[in-house]
Design an enzyme around this catalytic site. Sequence first.
Site, short mmCIF file in Angstrom:
data_model
loop_
_atom_site.label_atom_id
_atom_site.label_comp_id
_atom_site.label_asym_id
_atom_site.label_seq_id
_atom_site.Cartn_x
_atom_site.Cartn_y
_atom_site.Cartn_z
N ASP A 86 -31.36 -0.83 -120.30
CA ASP A 86 -32.26 -1.06 -119.17
C ASP A 86 -33.73 -0.79 -119.50
O ASP A 86 -34.07 0.22 -120.12
CB ASP A 86 -31.90 -0.14 -118.01
CG ASP A 86 -30.43 -0.21 -117.63
OD1 ASP A 86 -29.69 -1.00 -118.24
OD2 ASP A 86 -30.04 0.53 -116.73
N ARG A 197 -29.49 8.46 -109.36
CA ARG A 197 -30.25 8.12 -110.56
C ARG A 197 -31.19 6.92 -110.33
O ARG A 197 -31.26 6.34 -109.27
CB ARG A 197 -29.32 7.81 -111.73
CG ARG A 197 -28.31 6.69 -111.48
CD ARG A 197 -27.40 6.54 -112.69
NE ARG A 197 -26.32 5.60 -112.50
CZ ARG A 197 -25.14 5.90 -112.00
NH1 ARG A 197 -24.88 7.14 -111.60
NH2 ARG A 197 -24.19 4.98 -111.87
N GLU A 250 -27.20 0.41 -108.96
CA GLU A 250 -28.05 0.99 -110.00
C GLU A 250 -29.42 0.32 -109.98
O GLU A 250 -29.60 -0.77 -109.45
CB GLU A 250 -27.42 0.82 -111.39
CG GLU A 250 -26.15 1.63 -111.60
CD GLU A 250 -25.69 1.65 -113.04
OE1 GLU A 250 -25.39 2.74 -113.54
OE2 GLU A 250 -25.62 0.57 -113.67
#
Length: 549
Positions: A86, A197, A250
């Site tokens: 990422d 997160r 995410e």
Amino acid sequence: MLAKTFFGSVVSAIASGLYLMGSTASAAPLSKPTVARRDVNATNFPNISTGSVVLGSDNTYVNSSIYDSSLRPQLHFSPATGFMNDPNGLVYANGKWHLFYQYNPAELAAGNQHWGHATLSNGTTILMFSGSAVVDRNNTSGFFNNTSNAEENIVLMFTEHTDYVEQQSLAYTTDGGKTFTKYSGNPVIDIGSTQFRDPKVFWHPETEKWIMVAAHSQDYQIGIFGSKDLKSWDELSRVTRVGYLGYQYECPGLAQVPVEGSDEKRWVLTYSINPGSPLGGSIMEYFVGDFNGTHFVADDAATRFVDTGKDFYAGQMFDNTGDEVIGITWASNWEYTNDVPADHFRSAMTVPRRYKLRSVPVNPMFNDTLLVQEFVNTSAVHDKELFNSPINYSSSMNGAPIAVPTAGAFEFTAEVFVNTTTGLKSNDWAVIDFYSNDTFKSEKLSLGFRPNDGMLYVRRADAQKSWYNPLFTGSSNSFISIPSANSTTKFHGIVDRGVFELLINDGQQSITNTYFLEKGNVIGSVVFSTAHENITFTSASVDSFKSIW
């Protein structure tokens, strides 16, 4: 405009950046240390005043030939060695574009999580999980002094991950990004969760606060937080269970995006899911709505995907880009990323894209507001025009090959005009084939558009001769729209070694796929063909890129 200088800046960054272990950052011992990236203009590496250069396992700099591998993209960013996923910490600061990314320098698979860093200057590797970066020009954090350049006051917010907790922490730089110091008061947010997160932070001038979005991943919630100083945070609201859920949320983002043809801006919430995409594995979705400084409210709960290819995940927008919204995305999929063919490295990023909103008639009864995309200006790496001409059914170029250089990196455009849909059948296609450069042209990518019903395919099944994975889907199919008589459908694509990016109708749709030819092969020719006299390429072009390495 910022975007006009972006691509040239990134090219310089990734061609000349070195990987360093920051002198103020902690890192676990590496069994296979990071290696220095070669400089395209010199045979020797520059001296480094801070940190220490980490050499290869044989204590020598990496051989520059690794950048010439047939598996190495020549336009897209990839790490010198190791595994990348990422993008994190994207920020424009003092004339430099900073690209941080999750990175495993020790092996060619996910794990041993670090951050890599590419800029116009040196790069840094520090031990962190996911996160973002901002320019704290007003020194709200108190990390900087009066002698620092306010445009280089970069603060990172990142997730510290253990088996027992995911918590949010800060690091900052006082030397323009060469080294980073972790804040002594870390963590700044700890809610006692193992599934919390991917913080994304931006300044919200209306409330004079920093706003952060972060994923409560397996609760299917996006938390919205506020802070005056980046250190003390309050949770303001949550966006709960909207869109396609998959296994977990995410990498959220929240940005104010310009609306084409007006002075208006709308807020866009993005996040990615993995696994559980309807296409398999990982995917990125978005929601258009309003944000009042505490709450985001979407126009509706419908799922809209940023890209409908297989390899587009965890995209993030750059901070500090003024009125433009520019982002970059990881071009891979967790279904198979650890298994694809590799040569010193694994994974690449997409070409940076500019984002806007556009009202689009998706059918005769409904106009939708879509997040549209365009590639940033690539003129800094343009090589030469290879072809530019219309092609019709009786043209000598219908089905004729157009050679591309051995670098295998180029862009193409095509406008497909349908004179009338009368008489068109299901086997009447406009097709663009991309053949490998071996003697027998034994591998190819294909793009096909069927005006009869508006269907499109991007096929890579014929471009994996020496490698197979059952989850590496051979074709991405999509519905564009049903063309009417005298209608034109537009395509703009970038083809690189291992990465294929396609934008349709000025960015209203996007398909990004990776592919892996037999080692030694690259794409060597392009063929435009039409199967019916009423289907014409009113324009078709191919332009090559220089290698950035």
